[in-house]
Write a protein that holds these residues in place. Structure first.
Motif, PDB file in Angstrom:
ATOM      1  N   GLY A 172      31.984  39.332  45.096  1.00 40.08           N
ATOM      2  CA  GLY A 172      33.412  39.032  45.234  1.00 40.08           C
ATOM      3  C   GLY A 172      34.214  39.603  44.079  1.00 40.08           C
ATOM      4  O   GLY A 172      35.310  40.144  44.264  1.00 40.08           O
ATOM      5  N   MET A 173      33.655  39.490  42.881  1.00 36.08           N
ATOM      6  CA  MET A 173      34.298  40.042  41.683  1.00 36.08           C
ATOM      7  C   MET A 173      34.467  41.556  41.812  1.00 36.08           C
ATOM      8  O   MET A 173      35.526  42.108  41.512  1.00 36.08           O
ATOM      9  CB  MET A 173      33.437  39.702  40.464  1.00 36.08           C
ATOM     10  N   GLU A 174      33.405  42.237  42.250  1.00 38.02           N
ATOM     11  CA  GLU A 174      33.460  43.702  42.403  1.00 38.02           C
ATOM     12  C   GLU A 174      34.498  44.131  43.441  1.00 38.02           C
ATOM     13  O   GLU A 174      35.094  45.197  43.326  1.00 38.02           O
ATOM     14  CB  GLU A 174      32.081  44.242  42.823  1.00 38.02           C
ATOM     15  N   ALA A 175      34.698  43.287  44.452  1.00 38.79           N
ATOM     16  CA  ALA A 175      35.633  43.624  45.544  1.00 38.79           C
ATOM     17  C   ALA A 175      37.090  43.458  45.129  1.00 38.79           C
ATOM     18  O   ALA A 175      37.990  43.967  45.806  1.00 38.79           O
ATOM     19  CB  ALA A 175      35.344  42.748  46.758  1.00 38.79           C
ATOM     20  N   ALA A 176      37.328  42.736  44.022  1.00 35.07           N
ATOM     21  CA  ALA A 176      38.701  42.461  43.582  1.00 35.07           C
ATOM     22  C   ALA A 176      39.213  43.626  42.736  1.00 35.07           C
ATOM     23  O   ALA A 176      38.714  43.866  41.635  1.00 35.07           O
ATOM     24  CB  ALA A 176      38.737  41.167  42.773  1.00 35.07           C
ATOM     25  N   LYS A 177      40.182  44.353  43.270  1.00 38.51           N
ATOM     26  CA  LYS A 177      40.742  45.518  42.583  1.00 38.51           C
ATOM     27  C   LYS A 177      42.248  45.331  42.402  1.00 38.51           C
ATOM     28  O   LYS A 177      42.901  44.694  43.237  1.00 38.51           O
ATOM     29  CB  LYS A 177      40.494  46.788  43.401  1.00 38.51           C
ATOM     30  N   PRO A 178      42.810  45.918  41.331  1.00 37.35           N
ATOM     31  CA  PRO A 178      44.269  45.846  41.192  1.00 37.35           C
ATOM     32  C   PRO A 178      44.942  46.513  42.396  1.00 37.35           C
ATOM     33  O   PRO A 178      44.535  47.604  42.806  1.00 37.35           O
ATOM     34  CB  PRO A 178      44.541  46.616  39.892  1.00 37.35           C
ATOM     35  N   PHE A 179      45.914  45.812  42.968  1.00 42.57           N
ATOM     36  CA  PHE A 179      46.653  46.237  44.151  1.00 42.57           C
ATOM     37  C   PHE A 179      45.780  46.268  45.409  1.00 42.57           C
ATOM     38  O   PHE A 179      46.107  46.906  46.388  1.00 42.57           O
ATOM     39  CB  PHE A 179      47.401  47.552  43.903  1.00 42.57           C
ATOM     40  N   VAL A 232      47.588  41.618  41.428  1.00 38.87           N
ATOM     41  CA  VAL A 232      48.374  42.392  40.472  1.00 38.87           C
ATOM     42  C   VAL A 232      47.830  42.146  39.062  1.00 38.87           C
ATOM     43  O   VAL A 232      47.483  41.008  38.729  1.00 38.87           O
ATOM     44  CB  VAL A 232      49.868  41.986  40.556  1.00 38.87           C
ATOM     45  N   PRO A 233      47.751  43.185  38.223  1.00 32.60           N
ATOM     46  CA  PRO A 233      47.314  42.961  36.840  1.00 32.60           C
ATOM     47  C   PRO A 233      48.125  41.849  36.173  1.00 32.60           C
ATOM     48  O   PRO A 233      49.343  41.790  36.307  1.00 32.60           O
ATOM     49  CB  PRO A 233      47.565  44.319  36.174  1.00 32.60           C
ATOM     50  N   GLY A 234      47.398  40.968  35.459  1.00 25.35           N
ATOM     51  CA  GLY A 234      48.041  39.820  34.821  1.00 25.35           C
ATOM     52  C   GLY A 234      47.815  38.515  35.563  1.00 25.35           C
ATOM     53  O   GLY A 234      48.068  37.442  35.019  1.00 25.35           O
ATOM     54  N   MET A 235      47.326  38.596  36.813  1.00 22.20           N
ATOM     55  CA  MET A 235      47.002  37.364  37.547  1.00 22.20           C
ATOM     56  C   MET A 235      45.686  36.790  37.030  1.00 22.20           C
ATOM     57  O   MET A 235      44.746  37.527  36.728  1.00 22.20           O
ATOM     58  CB  MET A 235      46.884  37.643  39.055  1.00 22.20           C
ATOM     59  N   VAL A 236      45.626  35.456  36.908  1.00 20.44           N
ATOM     60  CA  VAL A 236      44.413  34.755  36.454  1.00 20.44           C
ATOM     61  C   VAL A 236      44.001  33.784  37.554  1.00 20.44           C
ATOM     62  O   VAL A 236      44.829  33.002  38.040  1.00 20.44           O
ATOM     63  CB  VAL A 236      44.667  34.012  35.125  1.00 20.44           C
ATOM     64  N   PHE A 237      42.728  33.850  37.948  1.00 19.52           N
ATOM     65  CA  PHE A 237      42.264  32.999  39.050  1.00 19.52           C
ATOM     66  C   PHE A 237      40.755  32.833  38.986  1.00 19.52           C
ATOM     67  O   PHE A 237      40.058  33.545  38.275  1.00 19.52           O
ATOM     68  CB  PHE A 237      42.682  33.575  40.408  1.00 19.52           C
ATOM     69  N   THR A 238      40.275  31.848  39.763  1.00 16.20           N
ATOM     70  CA  THR A 238      38.829  31.633  39.882  1.00 16.20           C
ATOM     71  C   THR A 238      38.323  32.228  41.193  1.00 16.20           C
ATOM     72  O   THR A 238      39.053  32.330  42.178  1.00 16.20           O
ATOM     73  CB  THR A 238      38.460  30.131  39.876  1.00 16.20           C
ATOM     74  N   THR A 280      42.096  47.866  35.624  1.00 15.03           N
ATOM     75  CA  THR A 280      40.885  48.513  36.149  1.00 15.03           C
ATOM     76  C   THR A 280      40.007  47.591  36.994  1.00 15.03           C
ATOM     77  O   THR A 280      39.058  48.052  37.621  1.00 15.03           O
ATOM     78  CB  THR A 280      40.028  49.066  34.985  1.00 15.03           C
ATOM     79  N   GLY A 281      40.295  46.291  37.002  1.00 12.39           N
ATOM     80  CA  GLY A 281      39.447  45.345  37.744  1.00 12.39           C
ATOM     81  C   GLY A 281      39.405  44.020  37.013  1.00 12.39           C
ATOM     82  O   GLY A 281      40.191  43.779  36.098  1.00 12.39           O
ATOM     83  N   LEU A 282      38.484  43.162  37.395  1.00 12.38           N
ATOM     84  CA  LEU A 282      38.452  41.811  36.820  1.00 12.38           C
ATOM     85  C   LEU A 282      37.721  41.779  35.485  1.00 12.38           C
ATOM     86  O   LEU A 282      36.703  42.435  35.300  1.00 12.38           O
ATOM     87  CB  LEU A 282      37.764  40.841  37.794  1.00 12.38           C
ATOM     88  N   GLU A 283      38.269  40.975  34.590  1.00 10.65           N
ATOM     89  CA  GLU A 283      37.605  40.666  33.322  1.00 10.65           C
ATOM     90  C   GLU A 283      37.331  39.171  33.323  1.00 10.65           C
ATOM     91  O   GLU A 283      38.194  38.367  33.721  1.00 10.65           O
ATOM     92  CB  GLU A 283      38.521  41.039  32.157  1.00 10.65           C
TER      93      GLU A 283
END
Length: 287
Positions: A172-179, A232-238, A280-283
Motif C-alpha cells: 500500500g505504501m509503494e502504491a501511494a504516489k504524489p498526485f 498531495v505532498p505535505g499530507m500526513v496519514f496512516t 517522491t513518495g511516502l516517508e
C-alpha cells in the motif's frame, strides 16, 4: 447513464491571489471532477517536524513493548508500560479517555481486529498473535502506529497471516504516489490480500493524522485505482490494513462498546505506520 459524484470544491484561491504551481496542479484535478484535499490537510514544514518528533516517541513506545512482551504477561501490563514510557518522554497517550476509551493503548489478540481494551485478566499465551496500537500526542502533534507481535511460536497459518498483513502495508505504501489517489493504496492492498486467500476489513480504515487524532482523508484498504482523494505532498496519514484469515465481517463487543472482533472468530492481523507524502513518495514518521 453514469452518475458524476459532486465533490466539494476544497481547493479555493482568492480572486487577487497569484496562482502557485501547486495551486494550478490541484485546481486542474479539481476541475476534472476529482476530490482534492482542503488546504489545512497540507502540513507546513514546521507541522511535519512536530509530527515527526511525536512519531519518534511513538516508535519508541513500540520498541519498548517489543523488548518486554512475553507469554504470561497481562495486557494491562502492556498498558502500564506504554503509559509510563509515553509520559516519561513528555508526551500523552492519545487513546486515554478518547471518546471514553479507558486505557493508553489498544491490545487486540487473535480474532480481535482492533480496539481491544487492556485487562489484568487477559494473559498472553504461547502462540497468540497480538496487535499493539499506540498513538502519541507530543506538543499537540499526533502520531499513530501498530505492530503485530507473535508470542513464542505460533501456527504456520497465523504466522503467514501476520507476514502477509505486513506485506499489505508495504505494498500500500509503494502504491501511494504524489498526485495519485487514495484508491490506489486500497486497490494494491486488496489485490495482495485476496491473492493470498485473505479478506480485508471494510468497516475500518486509515486516516489523516497530525494536528488531530483523526483527520481527512479516510484511507480505505480496498478500492479502485484513480478514485478517492488526491494525494498531495505535505499530507500526513496512516495506512493500517486489517487482514482476516476468514471473512471480512466484524462486530463490536456489546459489553464494552469498543472491541472489534471477526464475525467468524478466525484470526485477524494489522500493521500501521504514520506517513508524510513527499515529492517522491511516502516517508515513514512512525512505525
Amino acid at each position: 447513464h453514469m452518475i458524476i459524484k459532486k465533490y466539494p470544491k476544497n481547493w479555493k484561491v482568492g480572486k487577487n491571489t497569484p496562482l502557485t504551481d501547486l495551486d494550478k496542479k490541484i485546481l486542474a484535478f479539481q476541475n476534472r471532477g476529482h476530490l482534492v484535499p482542503k488546504r489545512c490537510l497540507i502540513k507546513t514544514h514546521e507541522q511535519i517536524e512536530g509530527i515527526r518528533r511525536s512519531g519518534v516517541v511513538n516508535t519508541g513506545v513500540l520498541d519498548a513493548v517489543a523488548k518486554e512482551i512475553h507469554a504470561g504477561m497481562s495486557t494491562l501490563e502492556i498498558d502500564k508500560l506504554v503509559h509510563d514510557y509515553t509520559v516519561s518522554h513528555g508526551a500523552i497517550p492519545a487513546p486515554l479517555n478518547y471518546d471514553g476509551f479507558p486505557n493508553s493503548v489498544c491490545t487486540s489478540i487473535n480474532e480481535v481486529v482492533c480496539h481491544g481494551i487492556p485487562s489484568e485478566d487477559e494473559i498472553l499465551e504461547e502462540g497468540d498473535i497480538i496487535n499493539v496500537d499506540v498513538s502519541t500526542i507530543l506538543d499537540g502533534y499526533y502520531s499513530d502506529a501498530s505492530r503485530m507481535f507473535v508470542i513464542g511460536q505460533t501456527t504456520p497459518e497465523k504466522q503467514r497471516l501476520v507476514d502477509v498483513a505486513k506485506e499489505c502495508l508495504l505494498i500500500g505504501m509503494e502504491a501511494a504516489k504524489p498526485f495519485g489517489f487514495v484508491g490506489d493504496i486500497g486497490n494494491a492492498i486488496q489485490r495482495h490480500a485476496h491473492k493470498n486467500g485473505y479478506t480485508v476489513v471494510r468497516d475500518l480504515c486509515g486516516h489523516g493524522v497530525g494536528l488531530k487524532f483523526h483527520e481527512e482523508p479516510d484511507v480505505e484498504h480496498f478500492g479502485r485505482k484513480g478514485t478517492g482523494m488526491l494525494l498531495v505532498p505535505g499530507m500526513v496519514f496512516t495506512i493500517e490494513p486489517m487482514i482476516n484469515m476468514g471473512g471480512g465481517e466484524v462486530f463490536v463487543d456489546e459489553d464494552d462498546g469498543w472491541t472489534v472482533v471477526t464475525e467468524d472468530e478466525l484470526p485477524s492481523a494489522q500493521w500501521e505506520h504514520t506517513f508524510v507524502m513527499t515529492e517522491t513518495g511516502l516517508e515513514i514518521l512512525s512505525y
